[in-house]
Design a protein around this motif. Structure first.
Motif, PDB file in Angstrom:
ATOM      1  N   PRO A   1       0.225 -22.015  68.022  1.00 39.10           N
ATOM      2  CA  PRO A   1      -0.326 -23.219  68.662  1.00 39.10           C
ATOM      3  C   PRO A   1      -0.281 -24.418  67.712  1.00 39.10           C
ATOM      4  N   ASN A   2      -0.321 -25.627  68.272  1.00 40.96           N
ATOM      5  CA  ASN A   2      -0.567 -26.790  67.422  1.00 40.96           C
ATOM      6  C   ASN A   2      -2.092 -26.994  67.341  1.00 40.96           C
ATOM      7  N   GLU A   3      -2.521 -28.020  66.627  1.00 41.26           N
ATOM      8  CA  GLU A   3      -3.964 -28.145  66.395  1.00 41.26           C
ATOM      9  C   GLU A   3      -4.754 -28.411  67.672  1.00 41.26           C
ATOM     10  N   ASP A   4      -4.165 -29.222  68.583  1.00 43.86           N
ATOM     11  CA  ASP A   4      -4.857 -29.497  69.845  1.00 43.86           C
ATOM     12  C   ASP A   4      -5.000 -28.231  70.677  1.00 43.86           C
ATOM     13  N   GLU A   5      -3.915 -27.466  70.737  1.00 39.32           N
ATOM     14  CA  GLU A   5      -3.947 -26.234  71.533  1.00 39.32           C
ATOM     15  C   GLU A   5      -4.949 -25.249  70.930  1.00 39.32           C
ATOM     16  N   ALA A   6      -4.983 -25.182  69.593  1.00 40.86           N
ATOM     17  CA  ALA A   6      -5.935 -24.279  68.935  1.00 40.86           C
ATOM     18  C   ALA A   6      -7.374 -24.706  69.246  1.00 40.86           C
TER      19      ALA A   6
ATOM     20  N   ARG B   1      -8.479 -26.377  71.863  1.00 38.21           N
ATOM     21  CA  ARG B   1      -8.820 -26.061  73.258  1.00 38.21           C
ATOM     22  C   ARG B   1      -9.144 -24.579  73.398  1.00 38.21           C
ATOM     23  N   LEU B   2      -8.365 -23.753  72.698  1.00 40.78           N
ATOM     24  CA  LEU B   2      -8.568 -22.313  72.785  1.00 40.78           C
ATOM     25  C   LEU B   2      -9.912 -21.911  72.171  1.00 40.78           C
ATOM     26  N   LEU B   3     -10.255 -22.536  71.054  1.00 43.86           N
ATOM     27  CA  LEU B   3     -11.516 -22.198  70.384  1.00 43.86           C
ATOM     28  C   LEU B   3     -12.712 -22.812  71.100  1.00 43.86           C
ATOM     29  N   GLY B   4     -12.441 -23.825  71.903  1.00 42.32           N
ATOM     30  CA  GLY B   4     -13.540 -24.499  72.594  1.00 42.32           C
ATOM     31  C   GLY B   4     -14.226 -25.525  71.724  1.00 42.32           C
ATOM     32  N   HIS B   5     -13.741 -25.742  70.521  1.00 46.31           N
ATOM     33  CA  HIS B   5     -14.302 -26.799  69.660  1.00 46.31           C
ATOM     34  C   HIS B   5     -13.222 -27.261  68.698  1.00 46.31           C
ATOM     35  N   HIS B   6     -13.373 -28.471  68.202  1.00 50.84           N
ATOM     36  CA  HIS B   6     -12.397 -29.042  67.271  1.00 50.84           C
ATOM     37  C   HIS B   6     -12.894 -28.754  65.871  1.00 50.84           C
TER      38      HIS B   6
END
Lengths: 302, 302
Positions: free
Chosen positions: A175-180, A182-187
């Motif tokens: 994943p890229n950082e945005d996708e990661a 979204r997946l984690l549910g937090h930045h």
């Protein structure tokens, strides 16, 4: 032989114009067309490197036949047409992406049958890009499980729901950082913490792709920070596909992770300097291989 | 049966977007595609009016097969691909026209053979639009002579060199004011003088198409000024093709020129109110027929 899977192929069309003006009529003097889609680009890079590859996916008859004249490819005719992605290159670059075409019912099963037939000859497998409408969200995950059952390493370059469905398959996720996020549910504030959290949830390797900042990977209990050469500029489209080609080739060869990651980052950078996605500059690749830095990150502080 | 000839077909693609911004990436939600080219649009209007027609031209296999499912059509597979004309409809309309594809050598002869086979059944013939690269400039003129030899009236809606080559064939020429000015080598102040000069040089009817100002025609020694209904607005693309359909139908029926011109102008206006080229609004057509004015212009003062 490395299998690359494309579930939403595209015909990449480029128009070159002196100027694009909204509201006007333009006669386009220069049109170039190339069969694409992210998995096709992975296969193109492998093919260019002389690595045996076979591009597989869903398309229509014309696309499959035309691609097979360029590189080893088997596309099932499951779409009534293939979308175009138009890039208008003028003073700046304007893109217009058509939506994918509807997939025939049962296409997922027929593709899995095809892959089951081929997986015995495969040394690695990639699934890259979005899904055409009608492709079940979990198809990439099911493909990854088929590869895992055959002992074949898989790299999944997916987004959104397909990425979420692939967590737990053990395949390499990129994943890229945005996708990661979204997946984690937090930045996450710390990308190292993000890649570790994601890899632990997934139970397999995660390679976070960070554009100009390179790669951040968690694999076999270690985190690696991979920095590309400085000052590389050009067209970033296709860099991720070249990196995926590097990961697949390295895993197929059984290389060590630092070596695999170095090669993936060098290939990604060598794709940026070429205007066309799905192609690398071989000279740039040679020099970038010595310029990429790979550092192991101490996890005690994380 | 009215033969319509298209020598540079196109696939007309429309993207609908909320906004087009130069330099950005747009995901296009709505794509519509239609087989086109000016002669195809003429045939579509005739077909819609219930007038027997047959669309003929140069294209590739896919185009010819697909069009033949929509209306009677025979396109020789002489091009390796068919250009697209892209219209992006957002706050305003932006058009991007691809160049035509190269024509196979000998295509002109094969098309003339096909037309020679069909001209016996034809009551009128139209040749409309530009020429694909490789089509000889004088092919429309040669088609017009083939029609004249068979006693079939021909309407030529051409520009530039093809229009110049058609002067003297006796076919009906339908230039717009710019095309007429280029042909005459000067921009005449009086359009009546222009149409008379052009018709005398040509030795046949000339119908000057003037957009919202209607038609100005010289035929059989008389000049006719034809005014469409006021206040018609919409999409002018395809209005000329609908007018050409009207001219062809009127000449095929042996109608008098004032009647033919009235019908052509009403059809042109009834095409403007429809968003798609190659289609008319039947209700608008009915009312426009009574609203078009046709006036004979006294030539003594010219």
């Amino acid at each position: 032989m490395i299998l690359t899977v494309t579930l939403n192929p595209a015909i990449d069309v480029t128009y070159r114009l002196p100027r694009l003006t909204v509201g006007e009529v333009h006669r386009v003097a220069e049109v170039s067309t190339r069969l694409g889609g992210k998995g096709v680009n992975v296969a193109r890079v492998l093919h260019q490197l002389g690595e045996p590859t076979h591009a597989v996916g869903l398309a229509d008859n014309d696309f499959g036949r035309a691609l097979a004249r360029e590189l080893p490819a088997t596309f099932l005719p499951e779409l009534d047409d293939v979308r175009r992605t138009l890039v208008v290159v003028a003073e700046s670059t304007t893109s217009l992406w058509e939506p994918g075409h509807q997939t025939a019912p049962g296409a997922d099963r027929r593709l899995l049958d095809l892959l089951a037939d081929r997986i015995g000859e495969a040394t690695a497998l990639t699934v890259s890009g979005s899904l055409a409408p009608g492709v079940p969200t979990d198809l990439p995950a099911r493909i990854a499980r088929l590869a895992a059952a055959a002992g074949v390493p898989a790299i999944l370059d997916l987004d959104d729901a397909a990425l979420a469905a692939a967590v737990g398959t053990g395949a390499v996720l990129t994943p890229n950082e945005d996708e990661a996020a979204r997946l984690l549910g937090h930045h996450p504030e710390d990308p190292v913490a993000a890649v570790v959290e994601l890899a632990e949830r997934h139970g397999g390797p995660v390679v976070l792709t960070r554009g100009r900042d390179g790669l951040l990977a968690y694999a076999d209990g270690a985190v690696w920070e991979v920095r590309p050469p400085a000052g590389v500029s050009g067209n970033p489209t296709g860099a991720g596909d070249a990196a995926a080609a590097g990961l697949a080739r390295g895993l197929a060869a059984g290389s060590a992770w630092p070596e695999i990651l170095r090669d993936a980052a060098a290939l990604g950078a060598a794709a940026v300097v070429v205007p066309m996605a799905g192609e690398i500059d071989p000279d740039a690749y040679s020099s970038f291989r010595t310029e990429v830095s790979v550092e192991r990150i101490d996890l005690r502080g994380v």
